[in-house]
Design a protein around this motif. Sequence first.
Motif, PDB file in Angstrom:
ATOM      1  N   CYS A 153       0.836  -1.188   0.000  1.00 38.01           N
ATOM      2  CA  CYS A 153       0.000   0.000   0.000  1.00 38.01           C
ATOM      3  C   CYS A 153       0.880   1.250   0.000  1.00 38.01           C
ATOM      4  CB  CYS A 153      -0.887  -0.026   1.249  1.00 38.01           C
ATOM      5  SG  CYS A 153      -2.014   1.354   1.394  1.00 38.01           S
ATOM      6  N   PHE A 154       0.565   2.205  -0.839  1.00 32.11           N
ATOM      7  CA  PHE A 154       1.261   3.498  -0.796  1.00 32.11           C
ATOM      8  C   PHE A 154       0.204   4.584  -0.704  1.00 32.11           C
ATOM      9  CE2 PHE A 154       0.363   3.101  -5.282  1.00 32.11           C
ATOM     10  CZ  PHE A 154       0.203   4.389  -5.737  1.00 32.11           C
ATOM     11  N   GLU A 155       0.575   5.671  -0.078  1.00 28.32           N
ATOM     12  CA  GLU A 155      -0.380   6.763   0.141  1.00 28.32           C
ATOM     13  C   GLU A 155      -0.100   7.947  -0.763  1.00 28.32           C
ATOM     14  OE1 GLU A 155      -0.946   8.135   4.124  1.00 28.32           O
ATOM     15  OE2 GLU A 155      -1.803   6.227   4.770  1.00 28.32           O
ATOM     16  N   VAL A 156      -1.186   8.546  -1.208  1.00 30.05           N
ATOM     17  CA  VAL A 156      -1.134   9.812  -1.943  1.00 30.05           C
ATOM     18  C   VAL A 156      -2.162  10.707  -1.284  1.00 30.05           C
ATOM     19  CG1 VAL A 156      -1.484  10.971  -4.150  1.00 30.05           C
ATOM     20  CG2 VAL A 156      -0.441   8.697  -4.096  1.00 30.05           C
ATOM     21  N   ASN A 157      -1.715  11.785  -0.676  1.00 30.84           N
ATOM     22  CA  ASN A 157      -2.589  12.731   0.032  1.00 30.84           C
ATOM     23  C   ASN A 157      -3.492  12.028   1.045  1.00 30.84           C
ATOM     24  OD1 ASN A 157      -1.425  14.749  -1.454  1.00 30.84           O
ATOM     25  ND2 ASN A 157      -3.173  15.078  -2.781  1.00 30.84           N
ATOM     26  N   GLY A 158      -2.931  11.058   1.765  1.00 37.94           N
ATOM     27  CA  GLY A 158      -3.672  10.380   2.821  1.00 37.94           C
ATOM     28  C   GLY A 158      -4.597   9.268   2.356  1.00 37.94           C
ATOM     29  N   VAL A 159      -4.577   8.925   1.074  1.00 37.11           N
ATOM     30  CA  VAL A 159      -5.399   7.833   0.551  1.00 37.11           C
ATOM     31  C   VAL A 159      -4.464   6.687   0.166  1.00 37.11           C
ATOM     32  CG1 VAL A 159      -7.000   7.102  -1.257  1.00 37.11           C
ATOM     33  CG2 VAL A 159      -7.141   9.420  -0.322  1.00 37.11           C
ATOM     34  N   GLY A 160      -4.774   5.476   0.681  1.00 34.89           N
ATOM     35  CA  GLY A 160      -3.978   4.306   0.353  1.00 34.89           C
ATOM     36  C   GLY A 160      -4.382   3.708  -0.976  1.00 34.89           C
ATOM     37  N   TRP A 161      -3.387   3.280  -1.738  1.00 35.11           N
ATOM     38  CA  TRP A 161      -3.629   2.735  -3.082  1.00 35.11           C
ATOM     39  C   TRP A 161      -2.843   1.450  -3.290  1.00 35.11           C
ATOM     40  CZ3 TRP A 161      -7.206   5.029  -6.148  1.00 35.11           C
ATOM     41  CH2 TRP A 161      -7.561   6.351  -5.851  1.00 35.11           C
ATOM     42  N   PHE A 162      -3.416   0.539  -4.040  1.00 35.43           N
ATOM     43  CA  PHE A 162      -2.757  -0.651  -4.541  1.00 35.43           C
ATOM     44  C   PHE A 162      -2.511  -0.397  -6.018  1.00 35.43           C
ATOM     45  CE2 PHE A 162      -3.381  -4.769  -6.799  1.00 35.43           C
ATOM     46  CZ  PHE A 162      -2.279  -5.443  -6.307  1.00 35.43           C
ATOM     47  N   ALA A 163      -1.275  -0.602  -6.473  1.00 40.86           N
ATOM     48  CA  ALA A 163      -0.935  -0.331  -7.874  1.00 40.86           C
ATOM     49  C   ALA A 163      -0.651  -1.631  -8.607  1.00 40.86           C
ATOM     50  CB  ALA A 163       0.289   0.565  -7.955  1.00 40.86           C
ATOM     51  N   LYS A 164      -1.211  -1.732  -9.793  1.00 40.27           N
ATOM     52  CA  LYS A 164      -0.947  -2.885 -10.650  1.00 40.27           C
ATOM     53  C   LYS A 164      -0.530  -2.351 -12.012  1.00 40.27           C
ATOM     54  CE  LYS A 164      -3.084  -6.905 -12.749  1.00 40.27           C
ATOM     55  NZ  LYS A 164      -4.335  -7.620 -12.993  1.00 40.27           N
ATOM     56  N   GLN A 165       0.686  -2.718 -12.439  1.00 43.59           N
ATOM     57  CA  GLN A 165       1.136  -2.296 -13.763  1.00 43.59           C
ATOM     58  C   GLN A 165       0.469  -3.175 -14.806  1.00 43.59           C
ATOM     59  OE1 GLN A 165       5.380  -2.066 -14.326  1.00 43.59           O
ATOM     60  NE2 GLN A 165       5.117  -0.770 -16.122  1.00 43.59           N
ATOM     61  N   VAL A 166      -0.043  -2.536 -15.845  1.00 45.36           N
ATOM     62  CA  VAL A 166      -0.678  -3.236 -16.968  1.00 45.36           C
ATOM     63  C   VAL A 166       0.064  -2.858 -18.243  1.00 45.36           C
ATOM     64  CG1 VAL A 166      -2.936  -3.495 -15.876  1.00 45.36           C
ATOM     65  CG2 VAL A 166      -2.440  -1.418 -17.162  1.00 45.36           C
ATOM     66  N   GLU A 167      -0.345  -3.439 -19.353  1.00 46.86           N
ATOM     67  CA  GLU A 167       0.361  -3.256 -20.618  1.00 46.86           C
ATOM     68  C   GLU A 167       0.633  -1.798 -20.966  1.00 46.86           C
ATOM     69  OE1 GLU A 167      -0.515  -4.095 -25.296  1.00 46.86           O
ATOM     70  OE2 GLU A 167      -1.180  -5.601 -23.863  1.00 46.86           O
ATOM     71  N   ASN A 168      -0.350  -0.926 -20.773  1.00 46.87           N
ATOM     72  CA  ASN A 168      -0.173   0.463 -21.186  1.00 46.87           C
ATOM     73  C   ASN A 168      -0.386   1.442 -20.038  1.00 46.87           C
ATOM     74  OD1 ASN A 168       0.277   2.654 -22.899  1.00 46.87           O
ATOM     75  ND2 ASN A 168      -1.883   2.845 -23.392  1.00 46.87           N
ATOM     76  N   GLY A 169       0.149   1.155 -18.868  1.00 47.33           N
ATOM     77  CA  GLY A 169       0.024   2.086 -17.757  1.00 47.33           C
ATOM     78  C   GLY A 169      -0.138   1.379 -16.432  1.00 47.33           C
ATOM     79  N   PHE A 170      -0.968   1.979 -15.569  1.00 47.23           N
ATOM     80  CA  PHE A 170      -1.217   1.438 -14.238  1.00 47.23           C
ATOM     81  C   PHE A 170      -2.699   1.484 -13.920  1.00 47.23           C
ATOM     82  CE2 PHE A 170       3.273   2.152 -13.617  1.00 47.23           C
ATOM     83  CZ  PHE A 170       3.637   1.191 -12.686  1.00 47.23           C
ATOM     84  N   ILE A 171      -3.128   0.528 -13.094  1.00 46.60           N
ATOM     85  CA  ILE A 171      -4.461   0.563 -12.508  1.00 46.60           C
ATOM     86  C   ILE A 171      -4.253   0.673 -11.012  1.00 46.60           C
ATOM     87  CG2 ILE A 171      -6.612  -0.671 -12.094  1.00 46.60           C
ATOM     88  CD1 ILE A 171      -6.215  -2.039 -14.807  1.00 46.60           C
ATOM     89  N   PHE A 172      -4.826   1.718 -10.430  1.00 46.90           N
ATOM     90  CA  PHE A 172      -4.734   1.967  -8.992  1.00 46.90           C
ATOM     91  C   PHE A 172      -6.101   1.694  -8.373  1.00 46.90           C
ATOM     92  CE2 PHE A 172      -1.842   4.915 -11.163  1.00 46.90           C
ATOM     93  CZ  PHE A 172      -0.626   4.587 -10.567  1.00 46.90           C
TER      94      PHE A 172
END
Length: 179
Positions: free
Chosen positions: A118-137
């Motif tokens: 989990c990583f936070e951006v402005n106090g919101v936790g996100w799960f990141a998954k890299q896909v073929e043409n970018g990311f899905i958070f």
Amino acid sequence: MPEHRSTRTATARPAGDARRARAAGRGPRARLVGAALGVLLIAGCSHGPTPVPVPSPAPEVAAACADLVKALPAKVLDAERRETSPKSPLTAAYGDPPIEMTCGVTPPAGMAEAQSQCFEVNGVGWFAKQVENGFIFTTIGRSLYFEVAVPAKYAPQANALTDVSDAVHRFDKLVTPCT
């Protein structure tokens, strides 16, 4: 034969200049046709609704998601909001290629073990998954699963999350903070 004098000043022009001079005489009409073609090209290039799959969450989740999506900003990464297809209060899209947002999704594979990722951006936790043409958070540690798919064109893609964090704070209740 008497000599003929013109009142116009004669200047020597290459043949190409003569053609341009004749074409310039058709200027207003040619410009009108050009402008009409330009409008048609722009209209033909305008983007229609973005196809975004619509999830089928429980009614209480759908109601909370509709509020979150409605509260999203007019722009994300300086990209304008655009319509989605089918129209849904659970989806939003921005720019071209589109940044797609969907609320009420199921947790992505791998998210159960992802609390450590989990990583936070402005106090919101996100799960990141890299896909073929970018990311899905996907939000993590919140009552709703809100997904943001950001194409590689917008690198660094995580910057899009700063624009949506206020809406997430207001409408997606924190359950477990990132650790």
